[in-house]
Motif scaffolding. Sequence first.
Motif, PDB file in Angstrom:
ATOM      1  N   LEU A 296       0.824  -1.212   0.000  1.00  0.00           N
ATOM      2  CA  LEU A 296       0.000   0.000   0.000  1.00  0.00           C
ATOM      3  C   LEU A 296       0.858   1.261   0.000  1.00  0.00           C
ATOM      4  N   ILE A 297       1.987   1.226   0.699  1.00  0.00           N
ATOM      5  CA  ILE A 297       2.878   2.387   0.697  1.00  0.00           C
ATOM      6  C   ILE A 297       3.475   2.597  -0.690  1.00  0.00           C
ATOM      7  N   GLU A 298       3.857   1.528  -1.343  1.00  0.00           N
ATOM      8  CA  GLU A 298       4.410   1.658  -2.693  1.00  0.00           C
ATOM      9  C   GLU A 298       3.363   2.182  -3.666  1.00  0.00           C
ATOM     10  N   LEU A 333       5.560  11.390   4.409  1.00  0.00           N
ATOM     11  CA  LEU A 333       5.253  10.211   5.218  1.00  0.00           C
ATOM     12  C   LEU A 333       5.396   8.929   4.409  1.00  0.00           C
ATOM     13  N   ALA A 334       4.980   8.953   3.156  1.00  0.00           N
ATOM     14  CA  ALA A 334       5.116   7.757   2.321  1.00  0.00           C
ATOM     15  C   ALA A 334       6.584   7.409   2.108  1.00  0.00           C
ATOM     16  N   LEU A 335       7.434   8.419   1.881  1.00  0.00           N
ATOM     17  CA  LEU A 335       8.863   8.159   1.729  1.00  0.00           C
ATOM     18  C   LEU A 335       9.466   7.592   3.014  1.00  0.00           C
ATOM     19  N   LEU A 339      11.117   3.815   3.421  1.00  0.00           N
ATOM     20  CA  LEU A 339      12.507   3.533   3.795  1.00  0.00           C
ATOM     21  C   LEU A 339      12.580   2.656   5.040  1.00  0.00           C
ATOM     22  N   MET A 340      11.597   2.749   5.927  1.00  0.00           N
ATOM     23  CA  MET A 340      11.579   1.859   7.087  1.00  0.00           C
ATOM     24  C   MET A 340      11.342   0.413   6.655  1.00  0.00           C
ATOM     25  N   PHE A 341      10.478   0.208   5.676  1.00  0.00           N
ATOM     26  CA  PHE A 341      10.277  -1.146   5.142  1.00  0.00           C
ATOM     27  C   PHE A 341      11.527  -1.648   4.429  1.00  0.00           C
TER      28      PHE A 341
END
Length: 663
Positions: A296-298, A333-335, A339-341
């Motif tokens: 979902l983030i991607e 926030l998406a970036l 990066l955490m993933f």
Amino acid sequence: MSRRALRRLRGEQRGQEEPGLGQLGLEPEQAREEDEEEEEKEERETRLLAAGKGSRGQIPAGEQRVAARLREQDLAGGSSEGAVPQETKGNGQRDGEEAQPDQMPRMSNKPRKKKKKRKSKKTSAGETLEDNELEDIDSLLEKIEDTNGLSQQTQSGIITDSRPLLYVEHRNLNPENELKRYFGARAVLGDQRPRPRQRHCARSTWLTAPNNTWPRYSRTGIAMQLLDTRRGVQHFTFEHHREYQQVQFKFLDAVESMDPNNIVLLLQMNPYHVDSLLQLSDVFQMQEDQEMARDLIERALYSLECTFHPVFSLTSGSCRLDYRRPENRAFFLALFKHLMFLEKRGCPRTALEFCKLILSLDPENDPLCVLLLIDFLSLRAREYSFLTRLFQEWESPRNLSQLPNFAFSVPLAYFFLSQQQEHPELERSQARERGSQLLQLALLMFPAVLMPLLDQCSVQPDARVTSHPFFGLSAQVTQPPALTQLTSLYVGRTHCLWKDPAVMAWLETNVHEVLRAVDAGDPRVKEAECKRYTRYQRAPRNIYRHIILSEIKEATAALPLEVTSQPVMGFDPLPPLDSIISYTRPERTNPPANESTLSLFFRSLLPNFNLQGEVRHDEEAGAGQDLNQGVNRLMAAMRDMLANIQFQEPPRDDNPEGDGDWD
């Protein structure tokens, strides 16, 4: 000039006569062989010129050397023949135009066979010196791209990076490239071949690779606009069109309902609504469905990248976005979540590149405070030179040594540089000495880091360290709450980097040096104590936002009550107090919170019933009038309910022999 061109000129001068080979001092067969060599050389030179001009508009240095060598050989061969004066062209024939078949020297079929045999012998025996230098066209084009790149390589093999500090490379934004470097392309891709993308995901993007399982992309109602350009820095912003604003209002209603299913229904109608994707990703992450949360983030990043302004650049480091605008926060926030993933996936180099990208969008304010994270990613990715360069360039304007993460990570980077055998012995000793000095300063400034760090590494300190009050429990209790949050964040995140036995031995040596300085009454001890109590009274809002997004329990437990008591939404955690609002949500007629139990009961039975009625225009109305209106509304609702009730007749059985219960 080649011999072939000379003979053409002579043929033009003499009309239909063939040039005499005896005048050139050559035998017929020898002349034909040299003609073949001349043709091959001209062909190679033409290919090289076409490749160089077609790729970059200029001839690369390697190809210029090869072409110059061919021309020198031609001139050397022509000088032995003697200079031939140029004459004016005649017979209506242009320069460089080949003669007609009847004007060319006639050759028999026998020499043609010899020509083929000579070619086959040449290729079977091996290539000449010129052929070894002339590689395939594809390899030459790769060399052209390498020579025109931004990284410059010296003769010693060391790459000198003259690019900006926050320069972002496109190739480092793809996690598959990093995984291929670690495990190889075959291990990453396996036996599957790259499939052509479907039509709805045909757009090429840098931040993420579109998945074929995603819904078809269409315009979402988001656009990026260029606000202004100041001192070579371009300021952009995202804008929400009217249709996207309506979807945003529905999303806020779904969030207030506290039901994730409402967000799922909204995404079914609007599959690329960014805030819904961010909020639902947090829901899947709480359910430990990491794969779906990452997908979902991607998808959110893909949706935002498709709306980029044509001038917006990810790599230049001169494009800015203002976090105070709510439309821009989703991209930050998406970036960050992406990066955490990536870091959890084992791609620290790619995560570091995304961290640099976030920092380049607003380096002055750093709304997500990625400076508390970039040191950890640099150490994980073994980019020690980048971390030391960042510290050297930003220490003076930013005072990075006053952050515990930089105070401890930079010495660790110098220590790791001293362990690399490819560096000279002098450079290694200097790096180790520099790291020891910085580590001792860090221990003097932040003594409360040592004991929690050793505890996380499962290391028992010696009796001298345990009994000394400088590193004891009092150092942790007496430090300000804001400093406790920073030290807890650093220890909880980077303790795994200190577990190396060599690092622990180096740390132990410097701890004893600090204890000797404390016992000797070093004035730096009092100076550091004064700085701790004056500079860390209250943490800024971006540090709180970073701690919430990082989800490190040691740091989250140290957050103040004023932060933990307010609701925190995943799509906009702790919005700035000075936000720039471009559009507002329309007011809603919410039911009053002081409804009685009887009113709630009737509302559950009759959704149309509202004891309070519409918005009162006359606040001074009497209580009796309000009661009468409420009773009238209740009776009207009851009548509507009774009118809508329909009694169904019992089913009749036409079979008289049946044993039914109905008479």
